[in-house]
Design an enzyme around this catalytic site. Structure first.
Site, PDB file in Angstrom:
ATOM      1  N   ASP A 794     -17.417  -6.371  -5.185  1.00 53.58           N
ATOM      2  CA  ASP A 794     -16.597  -6.208  -3.984  1.00 53.58           C
ATOM      3  C   ASP A 794     -17.103  -7.170  -2.918  1.00 53.58           C
ATOM      4  O   ASP A 794     -18.322  -7.288  -2.683  1.00 53.58           O
ATOM      5  CB  ASP A 794     -16.680  -4.770  -3.457  1.00 53.58           C
ATOM      6  CG  ASP A 794     -15.748  -4.554  -2.264  1.00 53.58           C
ATOM      7  OD1 ASP A 794     -14.562  -4.306  -2.496  1.00 53.58           O
ATOM      8  OD2 ASP A 794     -16.227  -4.662  -1.122  1.00 53.58           O
ATOM      9  N   ILE A 795     -16.197  -7.912  -2.277  1.00 51.65           N
ATOM     10  CA  ILE A 795     -16.576  -8.833  -1.204  1.00 51.65           C
ATOM     11  C   ILE A 795     -16.879  -8.009   0.049  1.00 51.65           C
ATOM     12  O   ILE A 795     -16.046  -7.241   0.529  1.00 51.65           O
ATOM     13  CB  ILE A 795     -15.455  -9.846  -0.922  1.00 51.65           C
ATOM     14  CG1 ILE A 795     -15.163 -10.667  -2.195  1.00 51.65           C
ATOM     15  CG2 ILE A 795     -15.827 -10.768   0.220  1.00 51.65           C
ATOM     16  CD1 ILE A 795     -14.002 -11.611  -2.048  1.00 51.65           C
ATOM     17  N   ASN A 802     -10.610 -10.897   7.229  1.00 46.00           N
ATOM     18  CA  ASN A 802      -9.160 -11.007   7.423  1.00 46.00           C
ATOM     19  C   ASN A 802      -8.797 -10.826   8.891  1.00 46.00           C
ATOM     20  O   ASN A 802      -7.993 -11.574   9.450  1.00 46.00           O
ATOM     21  CB  ASN A 802      -8.445  -9.963   6.582  1.00 46.00           C
ATOM     22  CG  ASN A 802      -8.074 -10.489   5.214  1.00 46.00           C
ATOM     23  OD1 ASN A 802      -7.988 -11.709   5.050  1.00 46.00           O
ATOM     24  ND2 ASN A 802      -7.879  -9.633   4.257  1.00 46.00           N
ATOM     25  N   HIS A 807      -5.351 -13.850   7.353  1.00 43.21           N
ATOM     26  CA  HIS A 807      -5.200 -13.622   5.914  1.00 43.21           C
ATOM     27  C   HIS A 807      -5.268 -14.917   5.116  1.00 43.21           C
ATOM     28  O   HIS A 807      -5.607 -14.897   3.937  1.00 43.21           O
ATOM     29  CB  HIS A 807      -3.866 -12.903   5.642  1.00 43.21           C
ATOM     30  CG  HIS A 807      -3.865 -11.463   6.115  1.00 43.21           C
ATOM     31  ND1 HIS A 807      -4.445 -10.451   5.377  1.00 43.21           N
ATOM     32  CD2 HIS A 807      -3.388 -10.900   7.265  1.00 43.21           C
ATOM     33  CE1 HIS A 807      -4.303  -9.299   6.039  1.00 43.21           C
ATOM     34  NE2 HIS A 807      -3.666  -9.551   7.183  1.00 43.21           N
ATOM     35  N   ASP A 811      -7.492 -15.320   1.860  1.00 45.02           N
ATOM     36  CA  ASP A 811      -7.069 -15.828   0.550  1.00 45.02           C
ATOM     37  C   ASP A 811      -8.015 -16.921   0.059  1.00 45.02           C
ATOM     38  O   ASP A 811      -8.355 -16.996  -1.124  1.00 45.02           O
ATOM     39  CB  ASP A 811      -5.637 -16.383   0.632  1.00 45.02           C
ATOM     40  CG  ASP A 811      -4.613 -15.261   0.791  1.00 45.02           C
ATOM     41  OD1 ASP A 811      -4.990 -14.089   0.588  1.00 45.02           O
ATOM     42  OD2 ASP A 811      -3.452 -15.572   1.115  1.00 45.02           O
ATOM     43  N   ARG A 826     -20.448 -16.926 -18.801  1.00 42.97           N
ATOM     44  CA  ARG A 826     -20.246 -17.579 -20.090  1.00 42.97           C
ATOM     45  C   ARG A 826     -18.744 -17.756 -20.382  1.00 42.97           C
ATOM     46  O   ARG A 826     -17.904 -17.101 -19.750  1.00 42.97           O
ATOM     47  CB  ARG A 826     -20.903 -16.765 -21.196  1.00 42.97           C
ATOM     48  CG  ARG A 826     -22.415 -16.575 -21.006  1.00 42.97           C
ATOM     49  CD  ARG A 826     -22.961 -15.537 -21.983  1.00 42.97           C
ATOM     50  NE  ARG A 826     -22.308 -14.244 -21.801  1.00 42.97           N
ATOM     51  CZ  ARG A 826     -22.457 -13.210 -22.608  1.00 42.97           C
ATOM     52  NH1 ARG A 826     -23.225 -13.322 -23.680  1.00 42.97           N
ATOM     53  NH2 ARG A 826     -21.844 -12.070 -22.382  1.00 42.97           N
ATOM     54  N   GLU A 837     -10.005  -7.104  -2.860  1.00 45.46           N
ATOM     55  CA  GLU A 837     -11.189  -7.968  -2.875  1.00 45.46           C
ATOM     56  C   GLU A 837     -12.170  -7.581  -3.969  1.00 45.46           C
ATOM     57  O   GLU A 837     -13.339  -7.963  -3.929  1.00 45.46           O
ATOM     58  CB  GLU A 837     -11.905  -7.934  -1.506  1.00 45.46           C
ATOM     59  CG  GLU A 837     -12.555  -6.613  -1.114  1.00 45.46           C
ATOM     60  CD  GLU A 837     -11.587  -5.653  -0.401  1.00 45.46           C
ATOM     61  OE1 GLU A 837     -12.052  -4.762   0.299  1.00 45.46           O
ATOM     62  OE2 GLU A 837     -10.346  -5.820  -0.526  1.00 45.46           O
TER      63      GLU A 837
END
Length: 915
Positions: A794-795, A802, A807, A811, A826, A837
């Site tokens: 999760d960011i 935002n 926004h 993005d 990998r 997010e």
């Protein structure tokens, strides 16, 4: 031919299909008898003759037990090597087994390719270049530590080309221990379409093809640092994501694309170089100037140095008028006056002249008169061919128009002596004199021109006459004696050829008296004998959308430059190569419909068609499928076939229906012959033949004929019933065929539905695709205990980003974080956008501790790369939750667990990993 055979999952017997539906690698065995196939489920080998599979078990290393096949490759010593994640295997022909040779201890790296150079096996990986110590079964780091390498290819001088994800295509010399990437790599700075290289192909002539994530490139052997962006399809390859390259025994280059199938190129026929100039695509006019040409496109006026592929411009009209920008965008013709060193330009708003001091165009005359063509006569007068206002003669010394003729759109002006000129227009051909004002309509002196409305081109020929081109009415050779129109003669050239129906833009005569003809479909060449006609399209480097009327010039060094809707094309006639057209013709399969008294009509397919085949009395019809192996021009071919002793004439068909069907033939011997015809009406020198023997029924012999005659009355009623039954069986057969086609259509629809698996913003896989792959991984775990782990990411403070930056920045953050995640896992790891997010990663074969290391590596990578937006840096961090599937009863339970751990990390202050 061009039909695809599909081998799917195992159905019934284990040798009937693949272990997993996703095939990652294919490689032919050195003897050509087998096809190795690598999938997500393991390694298989297809017998080409029997079309049966053998599945191989890969020995497990101490580090990892994974069945995913990343690479299969034959080396120069005819050894087949297999890469599965970090494990390196080879196939032992003597033992008939796959042997583990070494493995890479680093859990965050993956092996990618192998190459044999001077008896040393080099191995590339996502963490550097290694070589194999076969005695100790270990991989030793050689160079490029921590570099992500994708492919490795050896050259004849025992150097190595290495493909990378960040530094383009690099040359490595095994004897040079000191290696500087900046000096040995071809990157975007040298013109490479992208620094992420997916494959490299070295041809026998030394040319190097480089496939990238954004296009296909060619590094010619004579200048290996020169990069040519190579079109191999009917459109530009820019931004096409290429994945693999292959060279056939005939020298064709096959380029595979990640999103759009594959394309075929013949390097021998790639004789033309097409390019945009100054970022503009539409080139409407060109004019020669020593070692450069002047041209106009939608951006303005340009001077193009064709030897060095350099352009100067755009030069625009210098005016304070509010309509200037509109005029600049609509320059339609340019002419370079070599005597006075002047450059004249016709625009939608009048005549302009280039000022070399100010580097601008000055509007000089004919304001508001839209021009289409230009030329300057020996007196320095400018002939201005208008769109709809006629032809004007402008005298610069007096700054005035000295003559005008009310003609329709004028496509070309060709000067003669004494103030005369030929004028080609959409209304025909005219001859004008600027002094007397006389205007002659040439149509009045030639019956051939009475049906010609649009004349596009006229030029002088070294043969002593003129070449005349039209729109959709072919082209002509015109002669006239001392401008006496009573002696005018017009000869139509190649009246029955394909070129007659095309729109011809220009005709350029080369030193060998050959003609180069531009059309709305490409370039045509008519040899000096005026009989041999050749066509060149996108497969040869020409512009597939065609060329503009009059947009052609020839330079002093005989380079021909043409203008079209996608830029310019340049070539030297002496460099253009041709090769005989002689594709192999194959009868690819045979389908036979038979009458079966028990089951009705049945059909059998014969895929291996030899030189002779026997049919029996119950075989009521057969269909032969055939193809000419001309992959590049397959859609334009036509075919002629016949069945000797049954028909005397040839039957014809096109590339869409390469089939020949015959029914109810009498017993006997027949010979079927088929050959191909290309778009130039040339017959193939090769042909395919098969002898067909129809065996008579047992009763069709003399001893039984008398008995048949005696019983014929009794059999009439039976025959009527059999006829009715035959029609009924044929109806049933058609019904079965319709049902089968309907079923095939439904399967195709299902496949198309499955394609919607990608997140539109980030380019990552979406929740739907991830769920499918997670289910596959769960099945592997449930059956074979092949573990895997999940990372939920999760960011941090994404809503704040935002709200603070908008926004659009949000993005950008999502896209950049997705790119960082993808580049640092990998190849076989699955990265998906889970929602908002949040991102979810599936790590096959990694336990929770190894997954924790990967997650912490990703967390650090994101923290080390703040997002740059509008000159500002936006710090970004992530929080990760990690779990291994073996502790949970389902994938859903494992996802809930990593979600819970993610929120534990949020509670601990974010920017952390919780397992």
């Amino acid at each position: 031919g061009y039909s695809f055979r599909n081998f799917g999952l195992i159905e019934g017997e284990s040798n009937s299909g693949l272990q997993s539906i996703t095939a990652l690698q294919v490689e032919a065995s050195p003897d050509g008898k087998f096809i190795w196939v690598g999938t997500f489920g393991g390694l298989s080998r297809l017998n080409v003759d029997t079309e049966k599979f053998t599945h191989f078990t890969l020995p497990a290393s101490e580090a990892i037990n994974n069945a995913i096949i990343n690479r299969i490759k034959n080396t120069a010593d005819n050894t087949t090597w297999i890469i599965s994640d970090r494990n390196l295997y080879k196939y032992s022909e003597d033992l008939g087994e796959v042997l583990l040779m070494a493995y890479l201890p680093n859990p965050t790296s993956t092996l990618t390719d192998v190459e044999l150079v001077d008896d040393v096996l080099y191995v590339t990986s996502t963490s550097g270049l290694y070589k194999l110590d076969s005695l100790n079964k270990k991989l030793q780091l050689v160079a490029l530590e921590k570099q992500n390498l994708t492919r490795i290819v050896a050259t004849e001088d025992e150097r190595i080309w290495i493909a990378t994800t960040n530094h383009g295509a690099c040359i490595f010399n095994p004897l040079n221990r000191e290696y500087d990437l900046s000096e040995q790599c071809i990157t975007t700075e040298q013109g490479l379409s992208d620094d992420y290289v997916t494959d490299i192909l070295v041809q026998n002539n030394g040319d190097v093809w480089v496939a990238t994530e954004r296009g296909l490139n060619l590094l010619p052997s004579h200048s290996p640092i020169s990069v040519i962006t190579t079109p191999v399809t009917a459109r530009s390859t820019k931004d096409e994501r290429f994945s693999a390259l292959f060279e056939t025994s005939e020298g064709l280059v096959i380029a595979a694309m990640k999103d759009d199938g594959f394309a075929v190129s013949d390097p021998i026929l790639a004789n033309f170089y097409s390019t945009e100039v100054g970022g503009g695509r539409i080139v409407t006019s060109v004019s020669s100037n020593n070692n450069s040409v002047w041209l106009v496109n939608e951006k303005g006026l340009w001077n193009y140095d064709y030897n060095n592929d350099l352009s100067k411009g755009p030069y625009l009209v210098n005016s304070t008028d509010s309509t200037t920008s509109n005029a600049n965008e609509k320059m339609l013709a340019v002419h370079y006056d070599s005597v006075r060193n002047d450059v004249w330009v016709a625009t939608r708003s009048g005549l302009s002249k280039f000022n070399p001091d100010t580097k601008n165009l000055n509007a000089v005359a004919l304001e508001g008169k839209s021009g289409y063509s230009l030329n300057v006569d020996s007196d320095g007068d400018v002939w201005y061919g208008g769109y709809s206002d006629g032809v004007f003669v402008y005298r610069p010394s007096d700054d005035k128009v000295v003559r005008q003729w009310p003609l329709p759109l004028t496509t070309r002006v060709l000067h003669e002596q004494d103030g005369n000129a030929w004028l080609t227009t959409v209304g025909g051909l005219y001859f004008a004199n600027k002094f007397s004002g006389e205007l002659i309509n040439v149509r009045d002196f030639s019956p051939l021109l009475k049906d010609v409305s649009v004349v596009t081109w006229i030029s002088k020929s070294s043969r002593g006459g003129y070449w005349l081109a039209t729109q959709a009415n072919g082209f002509y050779f015109m002669t006239i004696s001392e401008q006496d129109f009573s002696t005018l003669q017009l000869t139509r050239i190649k009246p029955n050829s394909v070129i007659t129906g095309l729109s011809i833009g220009a005709i350029v005569e080369d030193e060998q008296n050959g003609l180069w003809i531009t059309t709305d479909k490409g370039i045509a060449h008519l040899a000096s004998d005026l009989q041999t006609l050749s066509f060149y399209g996108s497969e040869s480097g020409a512009i597939d959308t065609g060329y503009y009327i009059g947009a052609a010039t020839q330079t002093r060094d005989n380079t021909i430059i043409l203008g079209g809707a996608k830029g310019i094309t340049r070539f030297n006639p002496s460099d253009v190569q041709d090769k005989p057209w002689s594709p192999l013709i194959h009868i690819t399969r045979m389908e036979v419909i038979s009458n079966n008294q028990t089951n009705g009509s049945e059909m059998r397919s014969i895929n291996q068609v030899g030189d002779r085949i026997e049919l029996y009395p119950e075989d009521i019809s057969f269909t032969l499928a055939f193809s000419a192996l001309d992959f590049i021009n397959a859609d334009t071919l036509r075919y002629a076939y016949r069945l000797s002793d049954f028909e005397s004439g040839w039957r014809y068909t096109d590339s869409k229906s390469k089939l020949a069907t015959y029914t109810n033939l009498d017993p006997g011997r027949y010979r079927f012959t088929v050959k191909a015809i290309n778009k130039e009406n040339k017959w193939s020198s090769n042909e395919a033949q098969i002898e067909i023997v129809i065996i008579p029924p047992w009763w069709d012999m003399p001893i039984w004929r008398a008995l048949i005659l005696l019983t014929i009355v009794a059999l009439i009623s039976t025959m009527l019933w059999l006829r009715f039954r035959t029609l009924q069986l044929r109806s049933q057969e058609l019904s079965v065929l319709v049902d089968k086609r309907t079923e095939d259509l439904n399967r195709a629809v299902e496949k198309l539905t499955l394609l919607s698996t990608e997140d539109a913003l980030t380019g990552l896989k979406n929740r739907r695709y991830f769920s499918q792959r997670a289910t596959e991984a769960w099945n592997q775990f449930f059956r074979y205990k092949h573990t895997f782990s999940l990372i939920l990411i999760d960011i941090d403070l994404f809503k704040t980003i935002n709200d603070t930056h908008g926004h659009g920045v949000g993005d950008t953050v999502l896209i950049d974080v997705a790119k960082i995640l993808t580049e640092n896992v990998r190849v076989n790891d699955i990265v998906a956008r889970w929602g908002g997010e949040e991102f979810l990663i599936l790590l096959p074969a990694l336990n929770v501790q190894e997954a924790y290391w990967v997650a912490d590596k990703l967390r650090k990578k994101v923290a080390e790369h703040p997002i740059k937006v509008q000159g500002k840096q936006v710090p970004v961090s992530i929080t990760c939750g990690v779990a291994e599937i073996k502790h949970y009863e389902s994938v859903e339970a494992c996802i809930q667990a990593v979600d819970k751990k993610l929120y534990e990390g949020k509670a601990l202050g974010r920017n952390t990993v919780v397992n």
